[in-house]
Structures are given as C-alpha cells and as structure tokens.
Scaffold this active site. Structure first.
Site, PDB file in Angstrom:
ATOM      1  N   LYS A 156      10.888   7.243 -17.779  1.00 30.88           N
ATOM      2  CA  LYS A 156      12.035   7.102 -18.683  1.00 30.88           C
ATOM      3  C   LYS A 156      12.919   8.340 -18.507  1.00 30.88           C
ATOM      4  O   LYS A 156      12.781   9.341 -19.212  1.00 30.88           O
ATOM      5  CB  LYS A 156      11.578   6.952 -20.132  1.00 30.88           C
ATOM      6  N   THR A 157      13.800   8.254 -17.525  1.00 24.53           N
ATOM      7  CA  THR A 157      14.661   9.364 -17.139  1.00 24.53           C
ATOM      8  C   THR A 157      16.023   9.224 -17.811  1.00 24.53           C
ATOM      9  O   THR A 157      16.625   8.149 -17.754  1.00 24.53           O
ATOM     10  CB  THR A 157      14.843   9.391 -15.615  1.00 24.53           C
TER      11      THR A 157
END
Length: 304
Positions: A156-157
C-alpha cells in the site's frame, strides 16, 4: 475532523501541530506506505478489526522501498489503542502512515529520515449507507492497474494510489459511484480501493493476487467467511471484463467499503439489480461478527 490528537514519531501532538516540511521526500515522490483499519463498537467493547494482519502488511509494504519503520509493532499497537482511548471513540477509522521525511530532494531517499504517524477519526460507510443495501453503479475505467513489474502491487504505497485517484475521478465525472480497473492483460484487477468478488451459480470468484490486486484484509475475511458458510470460493481466479456483465452477483470488499453490492456495470444490470442472496448472506454474517465479536473469531479483534 472531530478529533484533537495525532500520534507522530513517538509523541501525541495536537492535531494542528502534526505537520511536515513542504520539501518532504514523500510529498514529492510518493515514498510512503499506509494502512486503513477500522475499530468497531462491538458487544464486548471497542475493538480494532484484524489489526495484526494490517500491521504485518504495513511493515511488509515498507520493505521494497528500504523504508525502515523505526518503531516496533508493539509500540504502534500501544500508540493506536491509547489514541482511540484519548479520543473516546467507540468506533473509528485508523490511518497509520510511514514515509521519507525532509532532508534533501532527489530520487534516492537514503539520506532522508523515516517518519511515522497514526491518526484516528469517526468514519461511516465509505460508499454511503444506502449502498450497503441498494448496491452501487460502477464503470470499467479507461485507466489500467499497474503491474507488479512496475510498482509492487502487494504494497500500500502512497504514490501508487494516483492510479486509483484517476480511476475514481473518471467514474465520478461520468456519474458512477465507483470504478473497476483492468490489469495490463485486460482482465479484472480490483476497484480503486476495493477487491472484487463475482458470484456465478452460487460459486464465488475473486481475482488472484497475480492479477495486480492488493492482498486485502477484508478480502481474506470474506473468503474465510464464505467457506465457513459452505460456499466454494475460487480465490485465484482470472476474471474477464465480459464476465462482469453476465455475473449473477458482484460485490466489493475492503476496510472502507466493507461488503458493498454492485448493482450495475457500465449501465448493465447485474442479476436482479439488487443485493443478491449470496452477497446478502456474506454481508450479514460479516456485520454480525463485527457486532458480536464471537469467541470463534476472537483472534480477529484487538480490544481497546
């Protein structure tokens, strides 16, 4: 937001003082990772749902970016629970974030400090309360989901969510509630912030993780609940765009979206155009567990 405090780099600070420099590396290059978690008001008191799995993914998301989170998991757990207590929230959304801070600009962040913050705030149904019953109208986006050879799809960037923002903006402009993204091969990946499930002949299908989608914690939950209810779940499926239009039922899953039915795709009615029976059974079981926190699923809850 109706809260007063943020936990930031080991300290509780007033909301208005939780600030970063304008030249923060994460702001310019998207070099951060985050989680979205919910705390529910259960019959046994406030409890964070599947916190340990979220925390594991948080640390795993940081690894491809050489982002060393300078706090142990127990420290983040204690900080989160104390933050919820301080804000006196029975239920809330929780946002941990870690990112490269300010030191210098340039693509290599190795000289930048690691920063970590946690925020909590009240938040209802992401796609609207009525959507949980009536379903949502969605469209297949013209934007494709990036491949794991480009950006890690399991992380989850922060920066990679620009892809989701573009899809969501396009859907809203065209008067849809949400979008569905295809991967580079043209098969179904996921929603901008949700995993997707398809029901056909009472079997349940969800795109496998090789299809450029996130290993969603709610996705895992739905798969387990559906199997507990006796359904056959194909969790490594490849789903074509055309299968969306001919599905008996479709629904989204996600921490924010929870379990939300899809009633149409590109103006094609799905099933009867209402929440289907399989979706309803899974959704009902999901919310019953969140309300009751039963002993058989106790390891899913971290009590405040």
């Amino acid at each position: 937001m109706d809260v007063d405090t943020i936990w930031m780099d080991g300290e509780f600070v007033p909301w208005d003082e939780a600030q970063v420099h304008v030249l923060t590396h994460g702001l310019h290059y998207g070099t951060g990772v985050f989680e979205g978690v919910r705390c529910y008001d259960t019959a046994r008191g406030p409890a964070v749902f599947r916190w340990e799995e979220h925390l594991d993914r948080f640390y795993d998301s940081a690894k491809p970016y050489d982002l060393e989170i300078p706090f142990e998991p127990d420290e983040l757990t204690d900080a989160t629970l104390e933050l919820i207590r301080r804000e006196e929230l029975a239920s809330c959304y929780i946002r941990p974030i870690a990112f490269y801070g300010y030191n210098m600009l340039g693509l290599n962040p190795s000289e930048c400090p690691e920063r970590v913050a946690i925020a909590v705030w009240p938040w209802g149904a992401y796609l609207g309360e009525e959507a949980l019953e009536e379903g949502v109208d969605v469209t297949v986006s013209s934007w494709r989901k990036y491949a794991s050879s480009q950006i890690p799809t399991g992380a989850k960037t922060t920066g990679s969510y620009v892809n989701s923002v573009l899809a969501s903006l396009e859907a809203k402009r065209d008067d849809y509630v949400e979008a569905i993204l295809l991967n580079k091969e043209g098969n179904v990946a996921e929603g901008p912030g949700e995993n997707l499930f398809l029901v056909r002949d009472d079997d349940i299908y969800t795109p496998g993780l090789a299809e450029s989608n996130l290993d969603g914690i709610t996705r895992r939950t739905v798969i387990e609940l559906a199997r507990d209810l006796g359904y056959t779940v194909h969790d490594e499926a490849t789903v074509s765009r055309s299968e969306l239009y001919t599905a008996d039922e479709l629904f989204f899953s996600g921490t924010a979206a929870e379990v939300t039915p899809i009633r149409s795709v590109d103006d094609n009615q799905i099933g009867a155009g209402t929440k289907g029976p399989v979706t309803d059974e899974i959704q009902t079981r999901f919310f019953d567990i969140l309300e009751e926190a039963p002993a058989e699923y106790e390891d899913w809850f971290t009590f405040v």
